[in-house]
Write a protein that holds these residues in place. Structure first.
Motif, mmCIF file in Angstrom:
data_model
loop_
_atom_site.group_PDB
_atom_site.id
_atom_site.type_symbol
_atom_site.label_atom_id
_atom_site.label_comp_id
_atom_site.label_asym_id
_atom_site.label_seq_id
_atom_site.Cartn_x
_atom_site.Cartn_y
_atom_site.Cartn_z
ATOM 1 N N LEU A 1 -26.227 -46.559 85.785
ATOM 2 C CA LEU A 1 -25.328 -47.407 86.574
ATOM 3 C C LEU A 1 -24.318 -46.597 87.378
ATOM 4 C CD1 LEU A 1 -24.590 -49.909 83.690
ATOM 5 C CD2 LEU A 1 -25.805 -50.484 85.804
ATOM 6 N N PHE A 2 -24.283 -45.301 87.137
ATOM 7 C CA PHE A 2 -23.240 -44.426 87.683
ATOM 8 C C PHE A 2 -23.641 -43.861 89.040
ATOM 9 C CE2 PHE A 2 -20.498 -40.713 87.906
ATOM 10 C CZ PHE A 2 -19.308 -41.211 87.388
ATOM 11 N N ASN A 3 -22.739 -43.958 89.996
ATOM 12 C CA ASN A 3 -22.977 -43.467 91.348
ATOM 13 C C ASN A 3 -22.534 -42.011 91.461
ATOM 14 O OD1 ASN A 3 -23.174 -43.011 94.068
ATOM 15 N ND2 ASN A 3 -21.593 -44.472 94.656
ATOM 16 N N LYS A 4 -23.490 -41.107 91.444
ATOM 17 C CA LYS A 4 -23.164 -39.678 91.525
ATOM 18 C C LYS A 4 -22.944 -39.226 92.968
ATOM 19 C CE LYS A 4 -25.246 -38.378 87.189
ATOM 20 N NZ LYS A 4 -26.284 -37.651 86.489
ATOM 21 N N ARG A 5 -23.044 -40.168 93.910
ATOM 22 C CA ARG A 5 -22.765 -39.824 95.309
ATOM 23 C C ARG A 5 -21.369 -40.277 95.727
ATOM 24 N NH1 ARG A 5 -28.288 -41.912 97.684
ATOM 25 N NH2 ARG A 5 -26.833 -43.083 98.928
ATOM 26 N N ALA A 6 -20.613 -40.841 94.790
ATOM 27 C CA ALA A 6 -19.246 -41.285 95.102
ATOM 28 C C ALA A 6 -18.378 -40.083 95.474
ATOM 29 C CB ALA A 6 -18.649 -42.007 93.896
ATOM 30 N N LYS A 7 -17.524 -40.282 96.459
ATOM 31 C CA LYS A 7 -16.619 -39.189 96.879
ATOM 32 C C LYS A 7 -15.755 -38.727 95.713
ATOM 33 C CE LYS A 7 -16.464 -40.552 101.681
ATOM 34 N NZ LYS A 7 -15.768 -41.326 102.698
ATOM 35 N N LEU A 8 -15.326 -39.665 94.891
ATOM 36 C CA LEU A 8 -14.472 -39.336 93.754
ATOM 37 C C LEU A 8 -15.208 -38.460 92.723
ATOM 38 C CD1 LEU A 8 -11.569 -39.939 93.085
ATOM 39 C CD2 LEU A 8 -12.296 -41.991 91.879
ATOM 40 N N TYR A 9 -16.522 -38.622 92.631
ATOM 41 C CA TYR A 9 -17.336 -37.817 91.717
ATOM 42 C C TYR A 9 -17.201 -36.339 92.082
ATOM 43 C CZ TYR A 9 -21.542 -36.245 89.180
ATOM 44 O OH TYR A 9 -22.428 -35.607 88.343
ATOM 45 N N LYS A 10 -17.280 -36.070 93.383
ATOM 46 C CA LYS A 10 -17.141 -34.694 93.857
ATOM 47 C C LYS A 10 -15.681 -34.239 93.767
ATOM 48 C CE LYS A 10 -21.130 -34.943 96.911
ATOM 49 N NZ LYS A 10 -21.515 -36.334 96.888
ATOM 50 N N ALA A 11 -14.758 -35.122 94.145
ATOM 51 C CA ALA A 11 -13.331 -34.775 94.144
ATOM 52 C C ALA A 11 -12.833 -34.432 92.737
ATOM 53 C CB ALA A 11 -12.513 -35.923 94.724
ATOM 54 N N MET A 12 -13.345 -35.138 91.738
ATOM 55 C CA MET A 12 -12.928 -34.884 90.352
ATOM 56 C C MET A 12 -13.764 -33.787 89.693
ATOM 57 S SD MET A 12 -12.338 -38.844 89.157
ATOM 58 C CE MET A 12 -11.841 -38.499 87.473
ATOM 59 N N ASP A 13 -14.708 -33.223 90.464
ATOM 60 C CA ASP A 13 -15.588 -32.153 89.981
ATOM 61 C C ASP A 13 -16.355 -32.569 88.719
ATOM 62 O OD1 ASP A 13 -16.716 -29.611 90.354
ATOM 63 O OD2 ASP A 13 -15.396 -28.751 88.836
ATOM 64 N N LEU A 14 -16.786 -33.822 88.680
ATOM 65 C CA LEU A 14 -17.502 -34.316 87.500
ATOM 66 C C LEU A 14 -18.907 -33.735 87.377
ATOM 67 C CD1 LEU A 14 -16.428 -38.078 87.557
ATOM 68 C CD2 LEU A 14 -15.496 -36.219 86.178
ATOM 69 N N LYS A 15 -19.478 -33.304 88.504
ATOM 70 C CA LYS A 15 -20.848 -32.770 88.446
ATOM 71 C C LYS A 15 -20.926 -31.485 87.626
ATOM 72 C CE LYS A 15 -20.690 -30.187 92.734
ATOM 73 N NZ LYS A 15 -21.034 -30.124 94.108
ATOM 74 N N ASN A 16 -19.794 -30.797 87.481
ATOM 75 C CA ASN A 16 -19.776 -29.566 86.698
ATOM 76 C C ASN A 16 -19.320 -29.792 85.263
ATOM 77 O OD1 ASN A 16 -20.702 -27.879 88.788
ATOM 78 N ND2 ASN A 16 -18.669 -27.917 89.706
ATOM 79 N N GLN A 17 -19.224 -31.063 84.869
ATOM 80 C CA GLN A 17 -18.846 -31.393 83.500
ATOM 81 C C GLN A 17 -20.045 -32.011 82.786
ATOM 82 O OE1 GLN A 17 -15.212 -33.674 83.274
ATOM 83 N NE2 GLN A 17 -14.414 -32.698 85.117
ATOM 84 N N ASP A 18 -20.086 -31.826 81.500
ATOM 85 C CA ASP A 18 -21.152 -32.406 80.690
ATOM 86 C C ASP A 18 -20.682 -33.775 80.209
ATOM 87 O OD1 ASP A 18 -23.505 -32.648 79.327
ATOM 88 O OD2 ASP A 18 -22.876 -31.438 77.607
ATOM 89 N N LEU A 19 -21.061 -34.817 80.948
ATOM 90 C CA LEU A 19 -20.580 -36.170 80.651
ATOM 91 C C LEU A 19 -21.473 -36.880 79.641
ATOM 92 C CD1 LEU A 19 -19.670 -37.342 84.275
ATOM 93 C CD2 LEU A 19 -18.134 -36.436 82.535
ATOM 94 N N SER A 20 -20.849 -37.550 78.698
ATOM 95 C CA SER A 20 -21.586 -38.342 77.709
ATOM 96 C C SER A 20 -21.692 -39.782 78.206
ATOM 97 C CB SER A 20 -20.844 -38.321 76.372
ATOM 98 O OG SER A 20 -19.619 -39.034 76.500
ATOM 99 N N GLU A 21 -22.489 -40.595 77.520
ATOM 100 C CA GLU A 21 -22.585 -42.018 77.857
ATOM 101 C C GLU A 21 -21.205 -42.674 77.767
ATOM 102 O OE1 GLU A 21 -25.546 -44.446 78.566
ATOM 103 O OE2 GLU A 21 -25.717 -42.522 79.567
ATOM 104 N N ALA A 22 -20.406 -42.270 76.787
ATOM 105 C CA ALA A 22 -19.046 -42.822 76.631
ATOM 106 C C ALA A 22 -18.179 -42.463 77.838
ATOM 107 C CB ALA A 22 -18.414 -42.311 75.344
#
Length: 115
Positions: A53-74
């Motif tokens: 359900l998560f949009n990995k193309r969101a500007k905020l995803y890049k701005a918060m540098d979430l792509k370089n974090q290991d995100l859990s389902e939680a």
């Protein structure tokens, strides 16, 4: 049940909403009316994953540098509840089926389902 979650300011969402027969659909604009915990849980039950359900193309995803974090389902769940832009849009629920995002394949499956 027929429901669609969308963003009014998104050109792609608007195009898809014009393209699809929305008779009988409940519509929820997620910026003015954010998704609730229960609604997110319902989407999760149908999709089997918060990441789906998560949009990995969101500007905020890049701005918060979430792509370089290991995100859990939680983590995905919390971000989806905190910020409407993280929901991959549009999300259509038709009976017990869920259609997430705007890929041609997903929209074709949706059109097939609703006839």
């Amino acid at each position: 049940m027929k429901k669609v979650y969308f963003l009014q300011t998104c050109d792609t969402c608007r195009r898809i909403l014009k393209e699809v027969n929305l008779d009988g659909f409940e519509r929820q604009e997620i910026k003015s009316n954010p998704i609730s915990v229960n609604q997110l849980e319902e989407m999760y039950a149908l999709s089997g994953s918060y990441e789906a359900l998560f949009n990995k193309r969101a500007k905020l995803y890049k701005a918060m540098d979430l792509k370089n974090q290991d995100l859990s389902e939680a983590d995905y769940r919390q971000y989806l509840l905190d910020e409407y832009t993280f929901l991959k849009r549009p999300v259509f629920i038709v009976d017990n089926s869920i259609f997430i995002g705007n890929s041609k394949k997903e929209i074709e499956k949706l059109k097939e389902k609703i006839g």
